[in-house]
Write an enzyme that holds these catalytic residues in place. Structure first.
Site, mmCIF file in Angstrom:
data_model
loop_
_atom_site.group_PDB
_atom_site.id
_atom_site.type_symbol
_atom_site.label_atom_id
_atom_site.label_comp_id
_atom_site.label_asym_id
_atom_site.label_seq_id
_atom_site.Cartn_x
_atom_site.Cartn_y
_atom_site.Cartn_z
ATOM 1 N N SER A 38 14.185 -0.043 -4.762
ATOM 2 C CA SER A 38 13.426 1.098 -5.332
ATOM 3 C C SER A 38 13.692 2.379 -5.601
ATOM 4 O O SER A 38 13.583 2.460 -6.856
ATOM 5 C CB SER A 38 12.576 1.721 -4.170
ATOM 6 O OG SER A 38 11.975 0.919 -4.048
ATOM 7 N N CYS A 128 0.164 3.936 14.593
ATOM 8 C CA CYS A 128 -0.832 5.280 14.564
ATOM 9 C C CYS A 128 -2.125 4.843 15.410
ATOM 10 O O CYS A 128 -2.059 5.813 15.506
ATOM 11 C CB CYS A 128 -1.105 4.952 13.329
ATOM 12 S SG CYS A 128 -1.410 2.477 13.626
ATOM 13 N N HIS A 240 -8.790 3.792 11.002
ATOM 14 C CA HIS A 240 -8.178 3.096 12.113
ATOM 15 C C HIS A 240 -9.890 3.517 13.337
ATOM 16 O O HIS A 240 -10.334 4.926 12.661
ATOM 17 C CB HIS A 240 -7.501 3.179 13.244
ATOM 18 C CG HIS A 240 -6.272 2.023 12.283
ATOM 19 N ND1 HIS A 240 -6.368 1.747 11.341
ATOM 20 C CD2 HIS A 240 -5.300 1.798 12.588
ATOM 21 C CE1 HIS A 240 -5.718 0.508 11.109
ATOM 22 N NE2 HIS A 240 -4.301 1.468 11.383
#
Length: 336
Positions: A38, A128, A240
């Site tokens: 990156s 999460c 979700h």
């Protein structure tokens, strides 16, 4: 205020840039870090161009106040000392430190004060699915202690990263063309399918994801709460969903629950089933709050309540939660 993002090229790293900009996060400098692959990439932030630096064991973090890290557990473990050596607060999005006793695990709506005690300079961002659930559970816990939770999660492809989202799109395109779908990111084709496995299985038959919900919830809420989870991957791009059953010490009415949810931090109540008004991932993607609906009594348990939540797991389930932790530290003057 000098801020760093480690792992900026990933889905969560890119979300960090968006959330910091959307919330007008106070900073004077921004430094971006990534892998050797990156390094050299250029990203725009608030009208300026920033080049990604390769993450190395050097003094690049000497003047950093807050470092948001989302480059995987291995990278977090390897570079934690380098990042925190000069006093930077490392807010880590991996699972590397979540259950360490000397690392606070924080959801600001639930246990913000835990972030103030960080012996290693690290604050862990929870999983999460856990974040979404405990924001909702906190509203009920304020009324009556929660003894037990059963939860089924319906987790979007984006929970497995940008490549998983790309694979889901590609599968639909291939199937519509009559081609054999590419299956690389998940164990099975996700398009037109559900996969009742998120992460690897453990010896007790639960997956690591399901055990994270058990262990992390107890740590965040400082509670003896029992949690049994079933985590399912669904062919949704982003956000979700969770169907949750709670058993409390005393009966809670639907009206009490609605009032608690409607006044809780970080929650939007969307609960008018007669009008077919309830949270759905299609409409919650890219939103900040946890949306709650389908609130009803558990007809099998007088002390039971059940409800449905939806939340964007890249936003509130990752980048936003971490930024909210940093905002809290700045508010109380607890950075460096």
């Amino acid at each position: 205020m000098k801020v760093a993002i480690v792992g900026v090229s990933g889905a969560v790293g890119q979300e960090f840039l968006r959330v910091l900009d959307e919330r007008n996060f106070p900073m004077d400098e921004l430094v971006l870090f990534g892998s050797s692959r990156s390094a050299g990439r250029v990203y725009n932030f608030r009208g300026k161009q920033y080049t990604v630096k390769e993450l190395k064991h050097n003094d690049d973090f000497k003047d950093i106040d807050i470092a948001f890290t989302s480059a995987g557990g291995g990278t977090s473990i390897e570079f934690a000392e380098t990042i925190t050596k000069y006093g930077a607060v490392m807010i880590d999005n991996s699972s590397a430190f979540r259950m360490d006793n000397d690392v606070p695990l924080v959801v600001p709506e639930v246990n913000a004060e835990d972030a103030l005690v960080r012996p290693r300079g690290i604050i862990a961002n929870p999983n999460c699915t856990t974040i979404q659930m405990v924001v909702a559970l906190k509203a009920i816990e304020n009324i009556s202690h929660i003894k037990r939770v059963h939860v089924s999660t319906y987790q979007a492809a984006s929970g497995a990263g940008a490549t998983a989202m790309a694979e889901l799109i590609k599968q639909y395109e291939q199937i519509l063309k009559g081609e054999e779908p590419t299956v690389e990111k998940f164990a099975y084709q996700l398009a037109y399918n559900l996969i009742p496995q998120v992460d690897a299985f453990t010896d007790n038959g639960y997956t690591k994801e399901e055990m994270k919900m058990y262990n992390e919830t107890r740590k965040i809420m400082h509670s003896d709460i029992e949690v049994s989870a079933t985590c399912i991957r669904v062919p949704v791009m982003r956000a979700h969903s969770e169907a949750t059953w709670v058993e409390t010490e005393r009966p809670i009415s639907v009206e009490e629950a609605r009032e608690a949810f409607s006044t809780a931090d970080g929650i939007i109540l969307q609960d008018e089933p007669s009008k077919k008004d309830y949270p759905m991932p299609l409409f919650v993607a890219d939103k900040e709050p946890v949306y709650v609906g389908r609130i009803r009594k558990d007809i099998s348990n007088p002390n039971g309540l059940t409800f449905w939540t939806v939340s964007d797991q890249i936003k509130k389930g990752a980048a936003l939660n971490a930024v909210q932790i940093a905002e809290y530290l700045i508010k109380v003057g607890n950075v460096k």
